[in-house]
Design a protein around this motif. Structure first.
Motif, PDB file in Angstrom:
ATOM      1  N   MET A   1       0.839  -1.174   0.000  1.00  0.00           N
ATOM      2  CA  MET A   1       0.000   0.000   0.000  1.00  0.00           C
ATOM      3  C   MET A   1       0.887   1.242   0.000  1.00  0.00           C
ATOM      4  O   MET A   1       1.953   1.246   0.606  1.00  0.00           O
ATOM      5  CB  MET A   1      -0.898  -0.006   1.238  1.00  0.00           C
ATOM      6  N   ILE A   2       0.391   2.258  -0.678  1.00  0.00           N
ATOM      7  CA  ILE A   2       1.069   3.553  -0.718  1.00  0.00           C
ATOM      8  C   ILE A   2       0.042   4.604  -0.338  1.00  0.00           C
ATOM      9  O   ILE A   2      -1.105   4.555  -0.799  1.00  0.00           O
ATOM     10  CB  ILE A   2       1.609   3.849  -2.137  1.00  0.00           C
ATOM     11  N   ILE A   3       0.443   5.553   0.502  1.00  0.00           N
ATOM     12  CA  ILE A   3      -0.406   6.701   0.841  1.00  0.00           C
ATOM     13  C   ILE A   3       0.418   7.943   0.558  1.00  0.00           C
ATOM     14  O   ILE A   3       1.570   8.038   1.009  1.00  0.00           O
ATOM     15  CB  ILE A   3      -0.810   6.685   2.332  1.00  0.00           C
ATOM     16  N   ASP A   4      -0.168   8.892  -0.190  1.00  0.00           N
ATOM     17  CA  ASP A   4       0.589  10.100  -0.519  1.00  0.00           C
ATOM     18  C   ASP A   4      -0.372  11.183  -1.002  1.00  0.00           C
ATOM     19  O   ASP A   4      -1.585  10.980  -1.025  1.00  0.00           O
ATOM     20  CB  ASP A   4       1.638   9.781  -1.593  1.00  0.00           C
ATOM     21  N   THR A   5       0.203  12.302  -1.425  1.00  0.00           N
ATOM     22  CA  THR A   5      -0.588  13.390  -1.996  1.00  0.00           C
ATOM     23  C   THR A   5      -0.375  13.416  -3.507  1.00  0.00           C
ATOM     24  O   THR A   5       0.655  12.952  -4.008  1.00  0.00           O
ATOM     25  CB  THR A   5      -0.182  14.759  -1.410  1.00  0.00           C
ATOM     26  N   ILE A   6      -1.334  13.991  -4.189  1.00  0.00           N
ATOM     27  CA  ILE A   6      -1.299  14.005  -5.656  1.00  0.00           C
ATOM     28  C   ILE A   6      -0.052  14.738  -6.169  1.00  0.00           C
ATOM     29  O   ILE A   6       0.452  14.411  -7.243  1.00  0.00           O
ATOM     30  CB  ILE A   6      -2.614  14.587  -6.228  1.00  0.00           C
ATOM     31  N   GLN A   7       0.496  15.674  -5.398  1.00  0.00           N
ATOM     32  CA  GLN A   7       1.699  16.390  -5.827  1.00  0.00           C
ATOM     33  C   GLN A   7       2.898  15.444  -5.993  1.00  0.00           C
ATOM     34  O   GLN A   7       3.836  15.754  -6.725  1.00  0.00           O
ATOM     35  CB  GLN A   7       2.069  17.497  -4.826  1.00  0.00           C
ATOM     36  N   ASN A   8       2.872  14.316  -5.310  1.00  0.00           N
ATOM     37  CA  ASN A   8       3.985  13.359  -5.391  1.00  0.00           C
ATOM     38  C   ASN A   8       3.709  12.181  -6.315  1.00  0.00           C
ATOM     39  O   ASN A   8       4.488  11.223  -6.349  1.00  0.00           O
ATOM     40  CB  ASN A   8       4.314  12.832  -3.988  1.00  0.00           C
TER      41      ASN A   8
END
Length: 149
Positions: A1-8
């Protein structure tokens, strides 16, 4: 799983050949004003936009799910969404059989953790990630992109 913001998002293009197209769709679409529904973006890439009231943990856990054929990119467009997660290898109580047509297998296990997504944040769920989305209060507008593995 990956959690991040759209900027990345660009950091994840190399994981799968269709990720760049998936994130380009996110960047180029006015998601805040997009209508609910499903659309084919490309071969092996499908977008599902929904705007629905958040669910209780108990309701969401009735469909604690994972997929064999698809990777989910789940983006919160508006609202605050809580998602339950557990690694598939630790799940011991399948709920019925794998549904090949819908590419889903449900579990009766409890999540190991919960996390929240809000505007512009996303999670990527691979086949080994069992997840229970849409937990929250109020309206949650989200985008799920199904990426054929």
């Amino acid at each position: 799983m990956i959690i991040d913001t759209i900027q990345n998002a660009h950091k994840y293009f190399s994981i799968h050949p269709l990720f760049a197209k998936a994130f380009a769709y996110i960047q180029q679409t006015d998601l805040a004003n997009a209508a609910d529904g499903k659309s084919e973006l490309a071969e092996g890439l499908k977008a599902i936009i929904s705007n629905a009231p958040g669910k209780t943990k108990e309701t969401s856990l009735q469909k604690f799910e994972c997929h064999n054929k698809n990777i989910d990119i789940q983006l919160c467009i508006n609202g605050v969404e809580t998602i339950g997660w557990k690694p598939r290898e630790k799940c011991v109580s399948p709920k019925g059989e794998y549904n090949d047509e819908k590419d889903v297998l449900f579990y009766d296990d409890a999540p190991d953790m919960y996390f929240q997504l809000t505007d512009g944040q996303f999670a990527i769920f691979f086949p080994e990630d069992v997840h229970a989305p849409m937990i929250g209060e109020g309206q949650i507008k989200k985008l799920v992109i199904k990426v054929k593995k």
